[in-house]
Design an enzyme around this catalytic site. Structure first.
Site, PDB file in Angstrom:
ATOM      1  N   ARG A 288       0.910  -1.296   0.140  1.00 17.54           N
ATOM      2  CA  ARG A 288       0.016   0.018  -0.084  1.00 17.54           C
ATOM      3  C   ARG A 288       0.903   1.268  -0.050  1.00 17.54           C
ATOM      4  NH1 ARG A 288      -3.148  -2.926  -1.392  1.00 17.54           N
ATOM      5  NH2 ARG A 288      -5.396  -3.549  -0.707  1.00 17.54           N
TER       6      ARG A 288
ATOM      7  N   GLU B  64      -3.601   6.810  -4.240  1.00 18.30           N
ATOM      8  CA  GLU B  64      -3.312   5.737  -5.264  1.00 18.30           C
ATOM      9  C   GLU B  64      -3.259   6.279  -6.835  1.00 18.30           C
ATOM     10  OE1 GLU B  64      -3.936   1.394  -6.285  1.00 18.30           O
ATOM     11  OE2 GLU B  64      -3.449   2.644  -4.463  1.00 18.30           O
TER      12      GLU B  64
ATOM     13  N   HIS C 232      -1.093  -0.402 -10.003  1.00 19.43           N
ATOM     14  CA  HIS C 232      -1.944  -1.331  -9.160  1.00 19.43           C
ATOM     15  C   HIS C 232      -2.371  -2.514  -9.940  1.00 19.43           C
ATOM     16  CE1 HIS C 232      -3.833  -1.517  -4.950  1.00 19.43           C
ATOM     17  NE2 HIS C 232      -3.393  -2.814  -5.258  1.00 19.43           N
TER      18      HIS C 232
END
Length: 339
Positions: free
Chosen positions: A250, A278, A297
């Site tokens: 993360r 993100e 991701h």
């Protein structure tokens, strides 16, 4: 969905719009209907205000088969599911939708985190090996030069032989990366405050020591208050020149501002599949720095890898139907130190 007349449990699919189409094949649908009373075409996208068909299915459901985008199972939602006994999650973390109310009502929970760990570990192994060979830099240089070049002279510090690889976190993914690294001639360091006995051939060290000794640092710790920015200014400063930081966990685990300082100067390299936020701002240097490989991701399950998670989830449904324990049961205590 109606009360069952055989031993198959009633099951309702609950996940975000379109997820079931990517997760489940026709073969999965066929097996699901053999294992449970369900309509695989009926997918609950919102359990807080369900329509009549979903409400009726939820009232009868013994199992919720969930994936990404599932509605949080609050006490109000669970009140509409008096027969519910288990949640089978065909993805990784259950923290988004499993609430305290689930544990208070004694629901059994399982997830496909083990299946989702495999592609992340594979991505990480590839990243470690490519980092050692300086593939990103050599590809860029090759495109710039487009001619013969003294690569052996330029690459005197490249290579993977007897490199020191630091693994931060003995999670499922971290442990799998260790296993995948075993065939290679590398030294493996591990930091995890909950581990007292490391795997064979792995040296257990403190985080600062790991950062100071490793040529690649790969982050695999869970996102918890205690791990927020655990790779901070001190840890980054301790890394030797040319170290590559890999983050597939993360973004919040790394102090990105401090990392950018070292990346902009060229002192460190990074392979980042996650960032904080993100989606980096459009003007972030991460998109253009020559010593950074930034991916959106994608290390976790995608494409046909979703079918592996579906396979694992269906195995858990089969175990439930046979009255057996789940192979990958999740307990409330697990979530205090896992993703």
């Amino acid at each position: 969905m109606h009360p069952t007349t055989d031993n198959r449990p009633a099951l309702l699919l609950a996940m975000g719009p379109g997820v079931d189409e990517r997760l489940l094949t026709a073969d999965h649908h066929a097996r699901l209907t053999r294992l449970a009373h369900t309509d695989p075409r009926l997918v609950a996208h919102d359990l807080t205000a369900p329509g009549p068909r979903v409400a009726a299915a939820l009232a009868e459901a013994e199992i919720l088969f969930t994936c990404w985008g599932a509605t949080p199972l609050t006490a109000e939602v669970l009140d509409r599911a008096p027969r519910l006994r288990a949640v089978v999650h065909a993805a990784g973390s259950v923290k988004h939708h499993i609430t305290d109310a689930c544990w208070e009502r004694g629901l059994r929970v399982t997830s496909a985190a083990a299946a989702n760990a495999l592609p992340v570990a594979e991505y990480t192994l590839a990243a470690i090996l490519l980092a050692g060979k300086r593939v990103l830099r050599s590809a860029q240089r090759y495109a710039e030069l487009r001619t013969d070049h003294a690569w052996l002279e330029e690459s005197t510090t490249w290579g993977n032989y007897r490199r020191t690889i630091g693994i931060v976190g003995a999670s499922r993914i971290g442990r799998r990366v260790v296993e995948l690294l075993r065939p290679f001639d590398v030294e493996i360091l591990l930091y995890d405050p909950y581990v007292t006995t490391p795997p064979p051939g792995v040296e257990l060290v403190g985080l600062d020591d790991l950062c100071a000794r490793s040529t690649v640092v790969s982050v695999h710790a869970p996102q918890l208050p205690a791990t927020y920015r655990m790779i901070g200014p001190a840890q980054l400063a301790a890394m030797p020149d040319g170290t590559t930081l890999i983050n597939t966990a993360r973004g919040s685990l790394v102090d990105e501002a401090a990392l950018l300082h070292h990346l902009v100067t060229g002192r460190l390299h990074a392979i980042l599949d996650v960032t904080d936020p993100e989606l980096p701002p459009a003007d972030s240097p991460l998109y253009t720095l020559p010593n950074v490989l930034l991916t959106p991701h994608v290390a976790g399950s995608l494409g046909n890898e979703l079918h592996r998670m579906a396979d694992q989830a269906l195995e858990e449904v089969a175990r439930y139907g046979r009255g057996e324990p789940f192979a990958e049961e999740v307990r409330a205590s697990d979530l205090q130190r896992s993703a």
